[in-house]
Design an enzyme around this catalytic site. Structure first.
Site, PDB file in Angstrom:
ATOM      1  N   GLU A 290      -1.533   1.287 -15.577  1.00  0.00           N
ATOM      2  CA  GLU A 290      -0.309   0.825 -16.250  1.00  0.00           C
ATOM      3  C   GLU A 290      -0.544  -0.652 -16.546  1.00  0.00           C
ATOM      4  OE1 GLU A 290       1.815   3.156 -16.817  1.00  0.00           O
ATOM      5  OE2 GLU A 290       1.548   4.624 -15.221  1.00  0.00           O
ATOM      6  N   CYS A 324       6.150  -6.668 -17.777  1.00  0.00           N
ATOM      7  CA  CYS A 324       5.279  -5.999 -18.746  1.00  0.00           C
ATOM      8  C   CYS A 324       6.099  -5.552 -19.938  1.00  0.00           C
ATOM      9  CB  CYS A 324       4.583  -4.809 -18.091  1.00  0.00           C
ATOM     10  SG  CYS A 324       5.727  -3.750 -17.201  1.00  0.00           S
TER      11      CYS A 324
HETATM   12  P1  NDP Z   1      -3.455  -8.819 -12.302  1.00  0.00           P
HETATM   13  O1  NDP Z   1      -4.186  -7.873 -13.175  1.00  0.00           O
HETATM   14  O2  NDP Z   1      -3.930 -10.207 -12.220  1.00  0.00           O
HETATM   15  O3  NDP Z   1      -3.417  -8.277 -10.788  1.00  0.00           O
HETATM   16  C1  NDP Z   1      -2.922  -7.006 -10.472  1.00  0.00           C
HETATM   17  C2  NDP Z   1      -3.496  -6.554  -9.143  1.00  0.00           C
HETATM   18  O4  NDP Z   1      -4.898  -6.339  -9.272  1.00  0.00           O
HETATM   19  C3  NDP Z   1      -3.334  -7.579  -8.024  1.00  0.00           C
HETATM   20  O5  NDP Z   1      -3.054  -6.888  -6.826  1.00  0.00           O
HETATM   21  C4  NDP Z   1      -4.709  -8.227  -7.983  1.00  0.00           C
HETATM   22  O6  NDP Z   1      -4.989  -8.832  -6.746  1.00  0.00           O
HETATM   23  C5  NDP Z   1      -5.579  -7.015  -8.229  1.00  0.00           C
HETATM   24  N1  NDP Z   1      -6.960  -7.283  -8.656  1.00  0.00           N
HETATM   25  C6  NDP Z   1      -7.435  -8.363  -9.321  1.00  0.00           C
HETATM   26  N2  NDP Z   1      -8.773  -8.226  -9.518  1.00  0.00           N
HETATM   27  C7  NDP Z   1      -9.134  -7.039  -8.978  1.00  0.00           C
HETATM   28  C8  NDP Z   1     -10.365  -6.325  -8.873  1.00  0.00           C
HETATM   29  N3  NDP Z   1     -11.512  -6.812  -9.346  1.00  0.00           N
HETATM   30  N4  NDP Z   1     -10.383  -5.135  -8.250  1.00  0.00           N
HETATM   31  C9  NDP Z   1      -9.241  -4.614  -7.762  1.00  0.00           C
HETATM   32  N5  NDP Z   1      -8.046  -5.238  -7.820  1.00  0.00           N
HETATM   33  C10 NDP Z   1      -7.978  -6.438  -8.442  1.00  0.00           C
HETATM   34  O7  NDP Z   1      -1.923  -8.747 -12.764  1.00  0.00           O
HETATM   35  P2  NDP Z   1      -0.682  -9.645 -12.331  1.00  0.00           P
HETATM   36  O8  NDP Z   1      -0.405  -9.485 -10.880  1.00  0.00           O
HETATM   37  O9  NDP Z   1      -0.822 -11.016 -12.884  1.00  0.00           O
HETATM   38  O10 NDP Z   1       0.493  -8.875 -13.102  1.00  0.00           O
HETATM   39  C11 NDP Z   1       0.792  -9.089 -14.433  1.00  0.00           C
HETATM   40  C12 NDP Z   1       0.217  -8.027 -15.332  1.00  0.00           C
HETATM   41  O11 NDP Z   1       0.660  -6.727 -14.932  1.00  0.00           O
HETATM   42  C13 NDP Z   1       0.694  -8.188 -16.767  1.00  0.00           C
HETATM   43  O12 NDP Z   1      -0.369  -7.961 -17.644  1.00  0.00           O
HETATM   44  C14 NDP Z   1       1.736  -7.084 -16.897  1.00  0.00           C
HETATM   45  O13 NDP Z   1       1.973  -6.678 -18.222  1.00  0.00           O
HETATM   46  C15 NDP Z   1       1.137  -6.008 -16.057  1.00  0.00           C
HETATM   47  N6  NDP Z   1       2.159  -5.047 -15.654  1.00  0.00           N
HETATM   48  C16 NDP Z   1       2.177  -3.787 -16.196  1.00  0.00           C
HETATM   49  C17 NDP Z   1       3.188  -2.900 -15.895  1.00  0.00           C
HETATM   50  C18 NDP Z   1       3.253  -1.521 -16.468  1.00  0.00           C
HETATM   51  O14 NDP Z   1       3.968  -0.687 -15.916  1.00  0.00           O
HETATM   52  N7  NDP Z   1       2.545  -1.223 -17.548  1.00  0.00           N
HETATM   53  C19 NDP Z   1       4.275  -3.294 -15.004  1.00  0.00           C
HETATM   54  C20 NDP Z   1       4.143  -4.626 -14.465  1.00  0.00           C
HETATM   55  C21 NDP Z   1       3.124  -5.458 -14.784  1.00  0.00           C
HETATM   56  P3  NDP Z   1      -4.782 -10.434  -6.594  1.00  0.00           P
HETATM   57  O15 NDP Z   1      -3.354 -10.701  -6.758  1.00  0.00           O
HETATM   58  O16 NDP Z   1      -5.280 -10.673  -5.222  1.00  0.00           O
HETATM   59  O17 NDP Z   1      -5.620 -11.074  -7.656  1.00  0.00           O
END
Ligand code: NDP
Length: 528
Positions: A290, A324
């Site tokens: 997502e 999002c």
């Molecule tokens: P990120 O993609 O930066 O992080 C999301 C999660 O992924 C965090 O837990 C992060 O950990 C983890 N992560 C980062 N790198 C890795 C990796 N290499 N392997 C595994 N896990 C990893 O997103 P944000 O938290 O900044 O959230 C915002 C984004 O989420 C926006 O793009 C938004 O549109 C999207 N979103 C989509 C939704 C939907 O339903 N379509 C709903 C809500 C948000 P860490 O924090 O430790 O980096």
């Protein structure tokens, strides 16, 4: 109903809460503030797990405030969580589905009972205003319950099929959906409750065992969800909560060959990396992604401008534009452009910015220093390439000095081929353009990689054309409660098309649980 009130909270109803809801939130705020700064463990195989290294969870509204200290989980912790989940899988998956439903429902009830304290934690660590924060928790409980309801409505997804037309034999056929095994849930900061809890509830009720890894900015909320599951009696190892960096701990979960499926909610770049990394296995494993959005609002000359202005401002600036589903592009038909613009600016300038736990506040801070910098860079870029109607400034005086506060920004006159029409900014900035007709609006609305949500204000015929042609997973018409935001399980199941999602089936909807199971056909032949 929200515990202690007679109020059904959704993102549509949250604008008119009863008085007692505020009182209960204020009381919980005092309680939670009295226990800030404590250390919180991970939960692996039902036991508290501490790591050598820790990290701090600080308030984005005031970085001097230490909310809690969390564990920086290691590769070994990831492996131990996976082993615990693997060990628990045979028992959990063979439990009667009705018993799993009962336990998940119990966890939902605990969330309801704890909604105010959990809501305060969401407000403190994610910077959500109090109604959005309570909504995040209420949504989680409803996502749990919705998953239980679907399990019941489908009788555990066991379906008798046709009998083979054999002579001398009786051949019965049954379709059974079975869980995959060990499921990883990785969630973003912006809905720390619903996007950790929702996939977890679906995975658990269908018989998978789970490892939850929340965003580093919001580890506390996920820990509270884990506590609801623990206190509901979900057995050790069935759910595991780990905390730490995505780039190391998250990556270790993705790379483990012992994981059977994943739900990742987050940015497009990380999601696509996970998709590629997760495919480096002997066979294809379910990968529910997502991802981001670049969600358009369309207003035609026939639209109700007051409803449009209300719904647009709510969707642009709710949670500081960090949803999002945030409305980040607005296309307005020429004859109503000036009138709508004036109203949007007027409403935007009335929004109250401040400590998100305070009752009167609409906008809290953005999540961290990196988002704060993004906001400043985008604002500068928009100033040069277009025209900022309102906003474009950070707030640094007085109470704002130690937080990441930005003014809600509306920008116009940006060339149609500018990159900021395409890129998800994820801060309180929206760009506006005038269009000559609905055709042009739809063409521009669809002219992005993303396809998450979209909204329109217009006539019945225009709405029909919009529903027919718009490329998005959740679409709204004439909705003052939010032009692109405010989906609720069972009412507006949530998911995206194109670069916004991988499964084409929406969370909190009738086709979602099936994603967590694979089908097995049982054919049994007996001689007559
Ligand atoms: P990120 O993609 O930066 O992080 C999301 C999660 O992924 C965090 O837990 C992060 O950990 C983890 N992560 C980062 N790198 C890795 C990796 N290499 N392997 C595994 N896990 C990893 O997103 P944000 O938290 O900044 O959230 C915002 C984004 O989420 C926006 O793009 C938004 O549109 C999207 N979103 C989509 C939704 C939907 O339903 N379509 C709903 C809500 C948000 P860490 O924090 O430790 O980096």
């Amino acid at each position: 109903m929200v515990t202690g009130t007679s109020f059904k909270l959704t993102y549509s109803t949250m604008y008119n809460p009863p008085e007692e809801l505020h009182q209960l939130f204020d009381a919980a705020l005092v309680k939670v503030k009295a226990r800030l700064g404590k250390e919180h463990a991970m939960i692996i195989d039902g036991k508290e797990r501490f790591a050598g290294e820790k990290f701090e969870d600080r308030s984005p509204a005031d970085t001097d405030v230490l909310l809690g200290v969390f564990q920086k989980g290691t590769d070994q912790d990831a492996q131990d969580a996976i082993s615990a989940a693997r060990k628990a899988f045979p028992m959990w998956s063979h439990m009667k589905w009705q018993d799993r439903v009962a336990q998940v429902r119990k966890a939902a009830d605990l969330m309801d009972q704890r909604i105010f304290e959990m809501g305060v934690v969401v407000a403190l660590e994610a910077g959500k205003n109090r109604m959005e924060a309570l909504g995040d928790v209420a949504e989680t409980a409803d996502l749990f319950r919705y998953a239980c309801d679907r399990m019941e409505a489908n009788q555990g997804f066991i379906v008798e099929l046709g009998r083979d037309p054999l002579v001398g034999f009786e051949s019965t056929n049954v379709s059974v959906l079975k869980p995959y095994g060990v499921w990883v849930v990785i969630s973003p900061f912006n809905f720390p409750s619903a996007l950790t809890g929702g996939p977890t509830g679906a995975a658990l009720v269908t018989g998978n065992t789970v490892i939850m890894k929340p965003a580093t900015d919001t580890p506390w909320t996920a820990r509270l969800i884990a506590e609801c599951l623990r206190d509901a009696g979900v057995p050790d190892g069935v759910f595991n909560y780990v905390s730490g960096p995505g780039s190391t701990l998250g990556q270790a979960l993705i790379e483990s060959p012992d994981v059977d499926g994943i739900t990742f909610t987050g940015s497009y770049d990380v999601g696509m990396k996970i998709y590629r990394d997760f495919s480096a296995r002997k066979w294809v494993h379910p990968t529910i992604l997502e991802l981001g959005g670049k969600n358009p609002a369309i207003v035609t000359r026939h639209g109700d401008l007051e409803a449009a202005a209300t719904g647009i401002v709510r969707s642009c600036f709710g949670l500081q534009g960090q949803k999002c589903s945030a409305c980040s592009r607005i296309f307005v038909e020429e004859p109503v452009y000036d009138t709508l613009l004036a109203r949007l600016v007027e409403m935007t300038e009335k929004l109250v910015i401040g400590d998100p736990t305070e009752r009167a506040v609409n906008l809290g801070p953005v999540i961290n220093r990196s988002s704060y910098r993004d906001y400043q860079q985008f604002s500068e870029e928009l100033q040069k390439a277009g025209h900022i109607l309102t906003g474009g400034k950070i707030l640094t005086e007085g109470n704002f000095a130690r937080g990441y506060f930005c003014t809600p920004t509306l920008a116009t006159d940006l060339p149609a081929d500018h990159r900021l029409w395409q890129q998800e900014m994820f801060v309180p900035i929206t760009t506006i353009a005038r269009v000559k007709d609905l055709d042009e609006a739809l063409q521009r609305a669809n002219n992005v990689d993303y396809g998450l949500t979209a909204g329109i204000y217009g006539s019945t015929e225009e709405i029909e054309a919009f529903f027919d042609r718009i490329e998005a997973g959740v679409t709204y018409a004439n909705r003052p409660q939010g032009v692109t935001t405010g989906a609720w399980p069972g009412f507006q199941p949530f998911g995206g098309w194109k670069a916004s999602g991988s499964s084409g089936k929406n969370a909190g909807g009738v086709h979602y649980l099936q994603l967590y199971m694979h089908e097995q056909i049982h054919t049994l032949v007996r001689k007559k």
